[in-house]
Design a protein around this motif. Structure first.
Motif, PDB file in Angstrom:
ATOM      1  N   ASP A  39       0.866  -1.174   0.000  1.00 21.57           N
ATOM      2  CA  ASP A  39       0.000   0.000   0.000  1.00 21.57           C
ATOM      3  C   ASP A  39       0.906   1.228   0.000  1.00 21.57           C
ATOM      4  N   THR A  40       0.590   2.200  -0.805  1.00 20.44           N
ATOM      5  CA  THR A  40       1.443   3.375  -0.953  1.00 20.44           C
ATOM      6  C   THR A  40       0.803   4.587  -0.282  1.00 20.44           C
ATOM      7  N   TYR A  41       1.655   5.421   0.282  1.00 21.07           N
ATOM      8  CA  TYR A  41       1.212   6.630   0.987  1.00 21.07           C
ATOM      9  C   TYR A  41       2.193   7.763   0.667  1.00 21.07           C
ATOM     10  N   ILE A  42       1.742   8.968   0.925  1.00 20.78           N
ATOM     11  CA  ILE A  42       2.596  10.145   0.857  1.00 20.78           C
ATOM     12  C   ILE A  42       2.606  10.785   2.239  1.00 20.78           C
ATOM     13  N   GLY A  43       3.780  11.075   2.751  1.00 21.11           N
ATOM     14  CA  GLY A  43       3.885  11.651   4.083  1.00 21.11           C
ATOM     15  C   GLY A  43       5.016  12.647   4.173  1.00 21.11           C
ATOM     16  N   ARG A  44       5.291  13.058   5.396  1.00 24.47           N
ATOM     17  CA  ARG A  44       6.295  14.088   5.640  1.00 24.47           C
ATOM     18  C   ARG A  44       7.145  13.670   6.837  1.00 24.47           C
ATOM     19  N   PHE A  45       8.416  14.037   6.777  1.00 24.31           N
ATOM     20  CA  PHE A  45       9.316  13.742   7.884  1.00 24.31           C
ATOM     21  C   PHE A  45       9.164  14.800   8.981  1.00 24.31           C
ATOM     22  N   GLU A  46       9.238  14.335  10.235  1.00 26.05           N
ATOM     23  CA  GLU A  46       9.170  15.216  11.393  1.00 26.05           C
ATOM     24  C   GLU A  46      10.266  14.819  12.383  1.00 26.05           C
ATOM     25  N   PRO A  47      10.752  15.765  13.180  1.00 27.68           N
ATOM     26  CA  PRO A  47      11.775  15.416  14.165  1.00 27.68           C
ATOM     27  C   PRO A  47      11.204  14.486  15.227  1.00 27.68           C
ATOM     28  N   SER A  48      12.025  13.568  15.705  1.00 21.74           N
ATOM     29  CA  SER A  48      11.572  12.671  16.768  1.00 21.74           C
ATOM     30  C   SER A  48      11.398  13.412  18.083  1.00 21.74           C
ATOM     31  N   ARG A  49      12.154  14.489  18.281  1.00 21.97           N
ATOM     32  CA  ARG A  49      11.965  15.374  19.431  1.00 21.97           C
ATOM     33  C   ARG A  49      12.353  16.782  19.017  1.00 21.97           C
ATOM     34  N   THR A  50      11.674  17.754  19.553  1.00 26.21           N
ATOM     35  CA  THR A  50      12.012  19.148  19.282  1.00 26.21           C
ATOM     36  C   THR A  50      11.877  19.938  20.573  1.00 26.21           C
ATOM     37  N   VAL A  51      12.827  20.843  20.808  1.00 25.32           N
ATOM     38  CA  VAL A  51      12.861  21.629  22.043  1.00 25.32           C
ATOM     39  C   VAL A  51      13.078  23.089  21.684  1.00 25.32           C
ATOM     40  N   ASP A  52      12.237  23.953  22.233  1.00 29.17           N
ATOM     41  CA  ASP A  52      12.454  25.400  22.137  1.00 29.17           C
ATOM     42  C   ASP A  52      13.360  25.820  23.288  1.00 29.17           C
ATOM     43  N   ILE A  53      14.476  26.449  22.974  1.00 28.41           N
ATOM     44  CA  ILE A  53      15.433  26.881  23.987  1.00 28.41           C
ATOM     45  C   ILE A  53      15.041  28.281  24.460  1.00 28.41           C
ATOM     46  N   ARG A  54      14.681  28.379  25.741  1.00 27.28           N
ATOM     47  CA  ARG A  54      14.325  29.655  26.353  1.00 27.28           C
ATOM     48  C   ARG A  54      15.110  29.820  27.642  1.00 27.28           C
ATOM     49  N   PRO A  55      15.434  31.053  28.032  1.00 26.99           N
ATOM     50  CA  PRO A  55      16.223  31.265  29.248  1.00 26.99           C
ATOM     51  C   PRO A  55      15.395  30.983  30.498  1.00 26.99           C
ATOM     52  N   ARG A  56      16.072  30.513  31.545  1.00 26.92           N
ATOM     53  CA  ARG A  56      15.409  30.279  32.830  1.00 26.92           C
ATOM     54  C   ARG A  56      15.698  31.397  33.820  1.00 26.92           C
ATOM     55  N   VAL A  57      16.545  32.345  33.414  1.00 26.14           N
ATOM     56  CA  VAL A  57      16.771  33.562  34.187  1.00 26.14           C
ATOM     57  C   VAL A  57      16.833  34.726  33.197  1.00 26.14           C
ATOM     58  N   SER A  58      16.513  35.906  33.680  1.00 23.87           N
ATOM     59  CA  SER A  58      16.558  37.101  32.841  1.00 23.87           C
ATOM     60  C   SER A  58      17.924  37.756  32.935  1.00 23.87           C
ATOM     61  N   GLY A  59      18.349  38.356  31.841  1.00 19.60           N
ATOM     62  CA  GLY A  59      19.637  39.029  31.843  1.00 19.60           C
ATOM     63  C   GLY A  59      20.094  39.357  30.436  1.00 19.60           C
ATOM     64  N   GLN A  60      21.372  39.705  30.330  1.00 18.19           N
ATOM     65  CA  GLN A  60      21.958  40.090  29.047  1.00 18.19           C
ATOM     66  C   GLN A  60      22.778  38.943  28.481  1.00 18.19           C
ATOM     67  N   ILE A  61      22.554  38.640  27.191  1.00 18.18           N
ATOM     68  CA  ILE A  61      23.356  37.625  26.510  1.00 18.18           C
ATOM     69  C   ILE A  61      24.757  38.196  26.282  1.00 18.18           C
ATOM     70  N   VAL A  62      25.772  37.468  26.754  1.00 16.92           N
ATOM     71  CA  VAL A  62      27.148  37.931  26.587  1.00 16.92           C
ATOM     72  C   VAL A  62      27.931  37.078  25.602  1.00 16.92           C
ATOM     73  N   ALA A  63      27.437  35.861  25.269  1.00 17.43           N
ATOM     74  CA  ALA A  63      28.186  35.008  24.339  1.00 17.43           C
ATOM     75  C   ALA A  63      27.252  33.973  23.730  1.00 17.43           C
ATOM     76  N   VAL A  64      27.521  33.627  22.459  1.00 13.75           N
ATOM     77  CA  VAL A  64      26.852  32.537  21.753  1.00 13.75           C
ATOM     78  C   VAL A  64      27.931  31.528  21.378  1.00 13.75           C
ATOM     79  N   HIS A  65      27.723  30.261  21.714  1.00 11.16           N
ATOM     80  CA  HIS A  65      28.795  29.264  21.608  1.00 11.16           C
ATOM     81  C   HIS A  65      28.533  28.215  20.519  1.00 11.16           C
ATOM     82  N   PHE A  66      27.645  28.465  19.584  1.00  9.87           N
ATOM     83  CA  PHE A  66      27.386  27.471  18.538  1.00  9.87           C
ATOM     84  C   PHE A  66      27.283  28.174  17.198  1.00  9.87           C
ATOM     85  N   THR A  67      27.419  27.381  16.141  1.00  2.61           N
ATOM     86  CA  THR A  67      27.246  27.865  14.773  1.00  2.61           C
ATOM     87  C   THR A  67      25.835  27.538  14.311  1.00  2.61           C
ATOM     88  N   ASP A  68      25.203  28.479  13.680  1.00  2.52           N
ATOM     89  CA  ASP A  68      23.834  28.274  13.210  1.00  2.52           C
ATOM     90  C   ASP A  68      23.750  27.025  12.340  1.00  2.52           C
TER      91      ASP A  68
END
Length: 365
Positions: free
Chosen positions: A20-49
């Motif tokens: 039986d044939t179907y058409i579908g789409r791939f989805e991530p097995s898990r996805t997480v939105d990264i949000r801060p747990r404390v308020s403040g000023q970002i001083v550094a980013v340590h990853f490449t987009d």
């Protein structure tokens, strides 16, 4: 007159897998939105987009100085509470020694003991505040909670970010887990019932195979792991999901794919050339020749086409002489001469890959 000659052959018997044939789409097995747990000023980013990150890898750093100062203050309050507790215990010990001489009243003794208990509670509260300040200081380092591919940074160094409940906090980036990856598709009620009936009859559902839009082979393999708990009343379909290994992270969420699923397992089927199938009003028939040379039309129930041959589910016996050549000269009830031949499958047809979108081109200088 000499009867016409037709070519006949017994049906080809082969082991097949019906898909039986179907058409579908791939989805991530898990996805997480990264949000801060404390308020403040970002001083550094340590990853490449768009990079692949490990679990626990440092992504952002928030200014630590306010939280380090708050921790120092909490430690000072803890030291003060411990000092007050030590003094209260000393006063209580001295009062206990004077009880025998009746130099201390009962109410004073109770007051001193209550002061000790209050000091113990104050130390516990101060320790809890120190633990909270330590957590806040630790939260200034935003780390990846899962392994996967990170999106682009949505906040650059120097910007202020705020924490909040749910989605009210500042979104820093997202991470998608891609190994394994999910393939999600919708099945019609008819196909879902077909799979259920086959499962009731003891058939084992085989692994799924997926082909991308620009591929000719089903090179991606996986297994079903989830079926929704009900059909959508608006569309009459049910959502299913398969898990597909993606070790090289080639598959990306949002990609479309053509999937096939064998719901009935491996079975033995009779096959005849698709050109041998005739239509008699509302039914399909196959012309056969009896031992006496008489043409007979047999109603059949058909299946899909495999390499140019049509599967005959019922209505045909393995020993029937099927007319495969000169069909236009064979009329049910007429007498014919037969020329034995063999049914051979054609080369499997491969779907052509999707054409690339044309752009602009210029002659090289």
């Amino acid at each position: 007159m000499t009867p016409p000659t037709v070519s006949t052959s017994i049906p080809l018997s082969r082991q097949i897998n019906e898909w039986d044939t179907y058409i579908g789409r791939f989805e991530p097995s898990r996805t997480v939105d990264i949000r801060p747990r404390v308020s403040g000023q970002i001083v550094a980013v340590h990853f490449t987009d768009g990079a692949t990150v490990r679990r626990g890898e440092l992504l952002f750093t928030i200014d630590r100085r306010p939280f380090a100062a708050a921790l120092a203050e909490a430690n000072a309050n803890l030291a003060s509470a411990r000092s007050e507790l030590a003094l209260a215990r000393a006063d209580a010990r001295r009062a206990n020694n004077l009880v025998g001489d009746e130099a201390v009243s009962k109410s004073e003794l109770d007051r001193l003991h209550a002061r000790v208990q209050a000091g113990i509670a104050a130390v516990a509260a101060a320790q809890a505040r120190v633990s909270a300040r330590l957590l806040e200081l630790d939260f200034t380092e935003v780390r990846a909670p899962i392994a996967g591919r990170v999106s682009y940074r949505r906040v650059d160094p120097g910007n202020l970010v705020a924490t909040g409940e749910g989605t009210r906090g500042t979104l820093l980036t997202t991470i998608n887990a891609l190994d394994p990856i999910y393939f999600v598709f919708d099945a019609s009620e008819a196909l879902y019932l077909k799979a259920l009936r086959a499962k009731q009859d003891g058939a084992k559902t085989s692994a799924i195979e997926v082909r991308l839009q620009d591929e000719t082979d089903y090179r991606w393999h996986g297994a079903l792991d989830f079926t929704d708990n009900g059909l959508d009343p608006r569309s009459g379909t049910i959502r299913l999901r398969a898990v597909v290994p993606n070790r090289d992270l080639f598959l990306t969420p949002g990609m479309f794919g053509n999937m096939r699923l064998a719901s009935s397992g491996t079975t033995t089927a009779l096959l005849v050339p698709d050109a041998a199938i005739q239509t008699d009003q509302a039914r399909k028939v196959v012309l056969t020749v009896t031992k006496a040379g008489i043409v007979e039309a047999k109603p059949v129930v058909l299946g899909p086409v495999v390499d140019g041959l049509r599967i005959v589910r019922s209505g045909l016996a393995p020993s029937d002489a099927v007319v495969v050549g000169g069909i236009q000269m064979a009329t049910p009830g007429s007498k014919v001469l037969t020329k034995p031949t063999r049914i051979e499958p054609a080369a499997p047809a491969r779907p052509a890959p999707a054409p690339a979108i044309s752009g602009e081109a210029t002659f090289a200088s």
